[in-house]
Design a protein around this motif. Structure first.
Motif, mmCIF file in Angstrom:
data_model
loop_
_atom_site.group_PDB
_atom_site.id
_atom_site.type_symbol
_atom_site.label_atom_id
_atom_site.label_comp_id
_atom_site.label_asym_id
_atom_site.label_seq_id
_atom_site.Cartn_x
_atom_site.Cartn_y
_atom_site.Cartn_z
ATOM 1 N N GLY A 94 22.314 10.187 -29.296
ATOM 2 C CA GLY A 94 23.308 9.310 -29.016
ATOM 3 C C GLY A 94 24.908 9.389 -29.859
ATOM 4 N N LEU A 95 24.244 9.559 -31.286
ATOM 5 C CA LEU A 95 25.451 9.342 -32.766
ATOM 6 C C LEU A 95 25.428 10.766 -32.688
ATOM 7 N N LEU A 96 24.931 11.672 -32.077
ATOM 8 C CA LEU A 96 24.916 13.606 -32.997
ATOM 9 C C LEU A 96 26.807 13.996 -32.834
ATOM 10 N N PRO A 97 27.070 14.596 -34.205
ATOM 11 C CA PRO A 97 28.808 14.682 -33.430
ATOM 12 C C PRO A 97 28.683 15.950 -32.435
ATOM 13 N N THR A 98 29.231 16.853 -31.870
ATOM 14 C CA THR A 98 29.554 18.385 -30.931
ATOM 15 C C THR A 98 29.571 19.517 -31.574
ATOM 16 N N TYR A 99 29.092 20.560 -31.207
ATOM 17 C CA TYR A 99 29.589 21.886 -31.519
ATOM 18 C C TYR A 99 31.075 22.018 -31.711
ATOM 19 N N SER A 100 31.965 21.466 -31.574
ATOM 20 C CA SER A 100 33.375 22.049 -31.752
ATOM 21 C C SER A 100 33.471 20.845 -32.903
ATOM 22 N N GLN A 101 33.056 20.176 -33.468
ATOM 23 C CA GLN A 101 33.211 19.475 -34.386
ATOM 24 C C GLN A 101 32.080 19.930 -35.496
ATOM 25 N N VAL A 102 31.401 20.163 -35.755
ATOM 26 C CA VAL A 102 30.525 20.624 -36.592
ATOM 27 C C VAL A 102 29.806 21.825 -36.644
ATOM 28 N N GLY A 103 30.068 22.376 -35.658
ATOM 29 C CA GLY A 103 29.819 24.114 -35.161
ATOM 30 C C GLY A 103 28.071 23.996 -35.571
ATOM 31 N N ILE A 104 27.385 24.990 -36.257
ATOM 32 C CA ILE A 104 26.301 25.493 -35.429
ATOM 33 C C ILE A 104 24.863 24.177 -35.853
ATOM 34 N N LEU A 105 25.770 22.863 -37.176
ATOM 35 C CA LEU A 105 24.937 21.912 -37.277
ATOM 36 C C LEU A 105 24.617 20.669 -36.101
ATOM 37 N N ALA A 106 25.072 21.351 -35.207
ATOM 38 C CA ALA A 106 25.175 20.161 -33.988
ATOM 39 C C ALA A 106 23.933 20.538 -33.120
ATOM 40 N N PRO A 107 23.685 21.488 -32.755
ATOM 41 C CA PRO A 107 22.408 22.154 -32.097
ATOM 42 C C PRO A 107 20.772 21.695 -33.030
ATOM 43 N N ILE A 108 20.955 22.375 -34.128
ATOM 44 C CA ILE A 108 19.967 21.974 -35.093
ATOM 45 C C ILE A 108 19.834 20.825 -35.245
ATOM 46 N N LEU A 109 20.870 19.551 -35.270
ATOM 47 C CA LEU A 109 20.861 18.328 -35.489
ATOM 48 C C LEU A 109 20.038 17.699 -34.036
ATOM 49 N N LEU A 110 20.400 18.156 -33.067
ATOM 50 C CA LEU A 110 19.791 18.193 -31.404
ATOM 51 C C LEU A 110 18.112 18.056 -31.465
ATOM 52 N N VAL A 111 18.120 19.899 -31.795
ATOM 53 C CA VAL A 111 16.425 20.266 -32.177
ATOM 54 C C VAL A 111 15.468 19.154 -32.660
#
Length: 443
Positions: A94-111
């Protein structure tokens, strides 16, 4: 104590599966646009559903680690740890940044967080159902163990219900911006409530007696594979019936609501489907559990697998026809009634297939490897029947039924256990283990 154990299993499973299940709704509804590039909606949808499946990749690892812990140090300890770890990882999503904010780091953190979720949940049902089964009186294991499954469905109800008012009342932009985060952040309350519930339950007498009379194996995974490898294989195949849930709740949601498929059912409307189906399931699960004590586990599991697999054709066809009422009715019948014959029964059946000294490990490995296979099916379904396909109900319904048939055959090939006491099952398994060991030494 058996009633207290059943209540703890129900409440604990409800809280932990709330955490795990909200991800499924979010992966189908909002993650494609929040955590992935928006240029190709099909690629974004496939990638989002793949992150849902990634949670199941970690589940076999969690099964090895947490199953080993539960068989060596007790059922209660592993349940508390699993719940705390699940709550942390879900809150962090619930605290993760979005793709538009940090790019590829967002799905990496999600995974990464989804992997932690999968690791944590791997010990939940195996530990909770072992705790209940080992406390339950003779002849009523099916009934009392079913409460842990009732809890998983209740958690799914809360997970879906958490998104309904947010998606219905918030503007689309607000829901995609911050509204989807609220159910994840509520996990902080889940951790507190779950810890208070779990810490008050006593360890099972069966486990304490086994630990006292026999040396607990240092590596239960080695022992369970050596002594019960064929049982694990059959249990994995039996677990393929879980395809019904993923077809209904994950692929079905994406098929009905994602613009690329063109069905365009309202997300708010469609979210009521799993809620209604699971409400029916919560009501029926104890009944099916009790029925399995009377007529056996195998008949319910075989009929539940085959009948719900057949009905998947009609369910997907109703979605393709944009018939909301018929979709809801078929979802309740397929998922809320027929599938629950299998779902309400398998926990007690799996617990009875393994002896006390390797019970949590054997259950956890069997369940979570089966779920790992099933978890990638929504992604595979999307690749087999991508947006624009004209025969989605036939293709996906056929795959769903085929897996249900395999599950039913594996169940038919397994002995009935409902009439045996845990002591009798332990004695029989020790005899098999001694015979296997003697044969190995002779060879």
């Amino acid at each position: 104590m058996h009633k207290k154990a059943a209540l703890s299993g129900f409440l604990g499973s409800t809280l932990e599966y709330y955490d795990f299940s909200i991800y499924a709704s979010a992966a189908a509804l909002v993650f494609p646009s929040v955590f992935f590039p928006s240029g190709n909606p099909t690629v974004a949808l496939v990638a989002s559903l793949a992150t849902y499946a990634v949670g199941y990749v970690a589940r076999p690892i969690g099964a090895f680690v947490l199953g080993n812990w539960g068989d060596r140090h007790g059922r209660k300890n592993v349940l508390v740890f699993a719940l705390l770890l699940m709550g942390f990882s879900t809150f962090a999503v619930g605290l993760l940044p979005t793709y538009s904010q940090v790019g590829i780091l967002a799905p990496i953190l999600l995974v990464a967080l989804r992997l932690i979720q999968g690791f944590a949940v791997a010990g939940e049902l195996s530990g909770a159902s072992a705790l209940i089964a080992e406390h339950a009186p003779a002849g009523r294991r099916g009934f009392f163990t079913s409460f842990s499954l009732q809890g998983t469905q209740a958690g799914s109800i809360l997970a879906s219900a958490a998104f309904i008012p947010l998606s219905a009342m918030l503007p689309a932009q607000a829901f995609h911006s911050w509204g989807w985060r609220v159910p994840f952040l509520l996990s902080a309350l889940v951790v507190i409530a779950g810890y208070l519930i779990r810490r008050r339950v006593a360890e099972t007498p069966v486990f304490l007696q086994e630990a006292k009379e026999h040396v607990v194996p240092q590596a239960p995974i080695v022992k369970v594979v050596r002594e019960s490898g064929w049982t694990i294989f059959r249990a994995i195949l039996m677990g393929l019936t879980n395809v019904i849930g993923t077809t209904a709740a994950v692929f079905g949601t994406a098929y009905a609501t994602q613009p690329s498929y063109g069905i365009k059912m309202s997300p708010a409307t469609y979210l009521w489907m799993p809620v209604m189906a699971n409400i029916v399931a919560v009501i029926l699960i104890p009944f099916f559990g009790k029925l399995s004590d009377r007529i056996g586990r195998r008949p319910l599991m075989i009929f539940g697998s085959l009948s719900s697999g057949v009905l998947s054709f009609a369910y997907l066809w109703a979605i393709s026809q944009r018939n909301v009422v018929l979709t809801l009715v078929l979802a309740i019948l397929m998922w809320g009634v027929l599938y629950q014959m299998w779902n309400a029964t398998f926990a007690s059946f799996f617990q009875e297939l393994f002896p006390t000294r390797t019970r949590v490990t054997g259950f956890a490995i069997s369940q979570n490897i089966g779920l790992l296979i099933v978890a990638f099916l929504p992604t595979i379904f999307t690749l087999v029947a991508p947006p624009g396909s004209a025969n989605v109900p036939l293709l996906i319904g056929g795959l769903t039924l085929g897996l249900a048939v395999i599950s039913a055959i594996a169940t038919w090939a397994t002995r009935e256990t409902s009439h045996l006491s845990l002591d009798a099952l332990d004695t029989a398994d020790r005899s098999v283990g001694h015979e296997a060991g003697a044969a190995a030494k002779t060879a």
